[in-house]
Write an enzyme that holds these catalytic residues in place. Structure first.
Site, mmCIF file in Angstrom:
data_model
loop_
_atom_site.group_PDB
_atom_site.id
_atom_site.type_symbol
_atom_site.label_atom_id
_atom_site.label_comp_id
_atom_site.label_asym_id
_atom_site.label_seq_id
_atom_site.Cartn_x
_atom_site.Cartn_y
_atom_site.Cartn_z
ATOM 1 C CB SER A 1 -0.878 -0.063 1.243
ATOM 2 O OG SER A 1 -1.879 0.896 1.131
ATOM 3 C CG LEU A 2 1.112 4.238 -2.264
ATOM 4 C CD1 LEU A 2 0.457 5.220 -3.232
ATOM 5 C CD2 LEU A 2 2.624 4.274 -2.437
ATOM 6 C CD GLU B 1 2.461 7.649 -11.057
ATOM 7 O OE1 GLU B 1 3.399 7.834 -11.855
ATOM 8 O OE2 GLU B 1 2.072 6.531 -10.727
ATOM 9 C CE LYS C 1 -3.788 6.949 -2.769
ATOM 10 N NZ LYS C 1 -5.020 6.228 -2.872
ATOM 11 C CG ASP D 1 -11.261 7.088 -5.156
ATOM 12 O OD1 ASP D 1 -10.805 6.105 -4.546
ATOM 13 O OD2 ASP D 1 -12.161 7.810 -4.705
ATOM 14 C CD GLU E 1 -6.428 2.254 -7.968
ATOM 15 O OE1 GLU E 1 -5.362 1.620 -7.886
ATOM 16 O OE2 GLU E 1 -7.097 2.600 -6.978
ATOM 17 C CE1 TYR F 1 -0.256 1.109 -8.881
ATOM 18 C CE2 TYR F 1 -2.294 2.150 -9.585
ATOM 19 C CZ TYR F 1 -1.621 1.260 -8.774
ATOM 20 O OH TYR F 1 -2.319 0.523 -7.862
ATOM 21 C CE LYS G 1 3.955 5.704 -8.073
ATOM 22 N NZ LYS G 1 3.403 4.935 -9.181
ATOM 23 C CE LYS H 1 -6.532 9.247 1.097
ATOM 24 N NZ LYS H 1 -7.084 8.044 0.498
ATOM 25 C CB CYS I 1 -43.425 18.836 15.541
ATOM 26 S SG CYS I 1 -43.465 17.619 14.208
ATOM 27 C CB CYS J 1 -47.822 16.933 14.607
ATOM 28 S SG CYS J 1 -46.655 17.024 15.984
ATOM 29 C CB CYS K 1 -41.844 15.517 17.219
ATOM 30 S SG CYS K 1 -43.630 15.319 17.212
ATOM 31 C CB CYS L 1 -46.016 13.455 15.175
ATOM 32 S SG CYS L 1 -45.158 14.272 13.825
HETATM 33 S S1 IVH Z 1 1.797 3.293 -6.781
HETATM 34 C C1 IVH Z 1 3.576 -0.068 -3.634
HETATM 35 N N1 IVH Z 1 0.441 4.956 -8.164
HETATM 36 O O1 IVH Z 1 -3.364 3.821 -4.173
HETATM 37 C C2 IVH Z 1 2.315 0.585 -4.039
HETATM 38 N N2 IVH Z 1 -0.736 3.687 -6.552
HETATM 39 O O2 IVH Z 1 -3.388 4.044 -1.304
HETATM 40 C C3 IVH Z 1 2.589 1.437 -5.230
HETATM 41 N N3 IVH Z 1 -3.139 4.144 -6.498
HETATM 42 O O3 IVH Z 1 -2.842 0.411 -3.531
HETATM 43 C C4 IVH Z 1 1.349 2.059 -5.669
HETATM 44 N N4 IVH Z 1 -3.172 5.629 -8.103
HETATM 45 O O4 IVH Z 1 -4.275 1.065 -5.571
HETATM 46 C C5 IVH Z 1 0.376 4.047 -7.206
HETATM 47 N N5 IVH Z 1 -0.623 6.489 -9.516
HETATM 48 C C6 IVH Z 1 -0.685 5.574 -8.565
HETATM 49 C C7 IVH Z 1 -1.887 5.228 -7.940
HETATM 50 C C8 IVH Z 1 -1.873 4.279 -6.925
HETATM 51 C C9 IVH Z 1 -3.906 4.959 -7.244
HETATM 52 C C10 IVH Z 1 -3.659 3.288 -5.427
HETATM 53 C C11 IVH Z 1 -3.147 1.884 -5.423
HETATM 54 C C12 IVH Z 1 -2.577 1.692 -4.035
HETATM 55 C C13 IVH Z 1 -3.318 2.745 -3.277
HETATM 56 C C14 IVH Z 1 -2.629 3.121 -2.008
#
Ligand code: IVH
Length: 686
Positions: free
Chosen positions: A92-93, A125, A127, A129, A184, A236, A301, A325, A419, A422, A437, A442
């Site tokens: 994850s990040l 880049e 992120k 959703d 994604e 990505y 990154k 975020k 209210c 009523c 109320c 009512c």
């Molecule tokens: S790089 C080692 N790049 O965000 C993980 N992740 O909150 C490298 N996500 O699980 C992930 N856009 O699903 C990367 N441009 C992007 C992204 C991205 C969306 C998601 C991805 C990750 C989550 C973490």
């Protein structure tokens, strides 16, 4: 004290009560989210409920029930997929929420790299959703697609991912023997709107947001359903690569992936100076609404792959990347007025009526102000320009007024004392946040009680939805739950909008509801503190209404999962002669339920109890016999022919004559996806 029928959201008793309450809440919101695709609370709030339940169960092992929703990982009755072990874990990040956090992260990176390393360049880049997916290509051919799962093991969704137009089935020249890419899967906003428009036309519930819809769409049993959702994909990252070309940077990696035919988003920049990163982040926030897809941040990154390697990862996330975020989207609009809605328990909730504003992916015209204290603290006034956002990106919320724009002399809003439904007094009990109320009669409360009584999960009376309840109450046909069982069908037949078939269906639904088990009735009656889980516990312990009526406090308290607060509330409720009279009238109307026979704990939920489901045509995921077996295992009947008693027809390919008959009789016809939803929820469309 709250009025007799006041809803309670906070724990009043000990850990057992709270656990029971949490189970009921989690079950409710789980169903809204997974089964109905219509979450009522932000994901973060739901996660908190689950976390609280888990920690309570960990602290008090005696409370941990094997069927507790804390164990759920997917929707009950939902499709399962084969497991895929990720050879390179899908991490994850780490998140940062402001520029200071981002700067601190970049400084940590520079420090960790040491004095001998050059200052790193940053790859920025968007992120996206959606949901993370890994695609594995062998010799250039797509062989596997998997969800992230827990990062180590995901689910095999190859057939579904292969339907996504952006996912190439095969790569261009130069693909290495093994190339795993990560990216994604998401649902674009235009596709999301089109999908919801189709669902509205078909009378189906609309989806709440593109991200959940994308996730649900990728986890379909039938790839045709996924295909029809028009998902998209951005790549990505790479995962496992065997004999790939020498690459020095993230930017080169993306260029290589694009050259192989994979979809790379064009808003990627390599920036040397951290101030430029800040500008990129600000620009992404400012222009996020110009995109046809949702983003929830920016990913920064370290561009150089050798430096990435040097920085390495923690157990959870790489040190060379971070997610900035973006704050929840905010918009300004005019506050037309503040009104108060009255819930079924009399709770008076202030809400803002707004000039329509597009925020967080949908048009918002109302937003809750929660209660008197919150409304006062925000001090928003009719006529103000206000800031609106989506809490958890789901529920619209008024953040506050734009004071610089406030017209001179604008009067403050005060909580009404009467209210709006009523005219009776609105009362705020001492020590409570909510205002009520207190008039049991009512009209809003009457309607709310009957709506709840007839709703799914309660007595589940098909065709007794909000609009009909409004109509029947207005016409004086029903005033309380017992009246539901003595409807004047002749009068209804003569009313506009009712035909013989719809009245016959209504009558059948009401008759079916007479046989609902005791737990359902107890929940349907909205006894304070008695949610569906507690209702079932009470039903199992006392067997029938008489058993419950004569039960002493001590007997009720002795039921596992029922504490003194619930017991007192139940006794109070039963002791109120209006409620005693209601129960007697229900009994006269033929509603005198008993508890359900205890179920085999491994048996599927009896979602189809009382329903008759006919199957026709060829389904992809079930043989005809398997479909019928699934119906009976879920408590339903599955006769061979469609009749007026049929609750729904499940029609696969080539089910022509039965479908025509069903249409003639107004029987809902479901496709395979609808069938699975029905098995999981027991809910019929319409
Ligand atoms: S790089 C080692 N790049 O965000 C993980 N992740 O909150 C490298 N996500 O699980 C992930 N856009 O699903 C990367 N441009 C992007 C992204 C991205 C969306 C998601 C991805 C990750 C989550 C973490």
């Amino acid at each position: 004290m709250a009025p007799a029928d006041a809803p309670t959201g906070s724990p009043a008793g000990g850990p057992a009560d709270r656990a029971a309450e949490l189970r009921a809440l989690v079950t409710h919101h789980f169903e809204r989210y997974h089964a109905d695709n219509a979450p009522e609370i932000p994901d973060a709030d739901y996660d908190l409920l689950v976390a609280e339940l888990r920690s309570l169960e960990a602290e008090y092992p005696e409370l941990a029930a094997p069927d507790s929703p804390s164990h759920w990982v997917g929707s009950p009755g939902r499709t399962t997929f084969d497991e895929v072990e990720h050879r390179v874990p899908m991490q994850s990040l780490d998140n940062v929420f402001d520029i200071d956090g981002l700067r601190a992260w970049s400084e940590r990176v520079v420090r960790r790299l040491g004095d001998d390393a050059p200052d790193p360049a940053w790859a920025c880049e968007l992120k996206f959703d959606g949901l993370a997916v890994s695609l594995r290509y062998e010799n250039g051919v797509l062989v596997q697609a998997a969800t992230r799962g827990d990062g180590r093991v995901g689910e095999d969704v190859t057939a579904n991912a292969a339907t996504i137009a952006d996912v190439p089935r095969s790569l261009g020249d130069g693909a290495p023997p093994v190339l795993e890419v990560r990216g994604e899967v998401y649902l674009g906003l235009a596709a999301f709107d089109a999908l919801n428009a189709l669902r509205t036309e078909a009378g189906q519930a609309t989806f709440a947001n593109p991200r959940n819809t994308a996730a649900g769409s990728l986890r379909q049993k039938n790839p045709e359903v996924t295909a029809a959702r028009h998902l998209s994909f951005w790549v990505y990252q790479t995962g496992e690569v065997v004999d790939g070309p020498p690459l020095a940077s993230h930017r080169e990696t993306l260029a290589w992936l694009a050259g192989l035919g994979l979809p790379v988003n064009d808003q990627v920049e390599r920036l040397d100076d951290f101030d430029e990163v800040v500008t990129f982040v600000a620009a992404a926030g400012a222009t996020r609404h110009d995109l046809d897809y949702e983003i929830d941040g920016v990913v920064v990154k370290v561009d150089d792959l050798a430096l990435q390697e040097r920085l390495g990862s923690t157990a959870r996330a790489p040190r060379w990347a971070v997610a900035y975020k973006l704050p929840p989207e905010e918009r300004t609009t005019h506050l037309i007025d503040i009104e108060v809605s009255i819930g079924p328990g009399g709770q008076a909730t202030p809400f803002a009526r707004l000039e329509p504003v597009f925020v967080g992916g949908s048009t918002v015209t109302t937003a809750t102000l929660h209660n008197a204290d919150q409304a006062a603290a925000k001090d928003v006034r009719p006529g103000d320009l206000v800031v609106v956002r989506k809490a958890g990106d789901v529920i619209p919320e008024v953040v506050g007024p734009v004071l610089a724009e406030r017209p001179v002399g604008l009067a403050a809003w005060t909580f009404p004392t009467e209210c709006p439904a009523c005219g009776g007094p609105l009362v705020r009990p001492e020590g409570e946040a909510a205002t009520f109320c207190t008039d049991y009669q009512c009209p809003r409360q009457v309607r709310g009680r009957i709506q709840h009584f007839a709703s799914r999960g309660a007595m589940d009376i098909e065709g007794f939805g909000e609009q009909r309840v409004d109509l029947f109450v207005t016409e004086g046909l029903v005033g309380d739950a017992a009246d539901v069982f003595s409807l004047d069908y002749d009068r209804i037949t003569a009313m506009e909008g009712f035909g013989e078939t719809s009245v016959a269906n209504l009558r059948a639904a009401v008759d079916t509801a007479r046989t609902r088990p005791l737990g359902r009735l107890l929940f349907a009656l909205r006894i304070p503190h008695v949610g569906s889980t507690v209702a079932d516990l009470l039903a199992a312990a006392f067997g029938d209404l008489d058993g419950l009526r004569v039960a002493e406090m001590a007997d009720i308290e002795a039921v596992a999962g029922v504490g003194p607060v619930i017991a007192a509330s139940l006794r109070d409720w039963l002791g109120d002669e209006r409620n005693g009279a209601l129960l007697s009238r229900l009994r006269v109307a033929g509603v005198d339920p008993v508890a359900e026979a205890p179920q085999d704990p491994g048996a599927p939920a009896q979602t189809l109890a009382g329903l008759s489901i006919v199957v026709t045509g060829t389904l992809t995921g079930y043989s005809r016999d398997e479909a019928r077996a699934a119906i009976t295992a879920h408590g339903g009947k599955s006769p061979g022919a469609v009749s007026t008693k049929t609750s729904a027809l499940v029609a696969g390919k080539g089910g022509g004559s039965k479908s025509a008959r069903a249409e003639e009789l107004g029987v809902p016809v479901l496709d395979e996806e609808g069938f699975e939803r029905l098995l999981a929820t027991g809910r019929l469309p319409g």
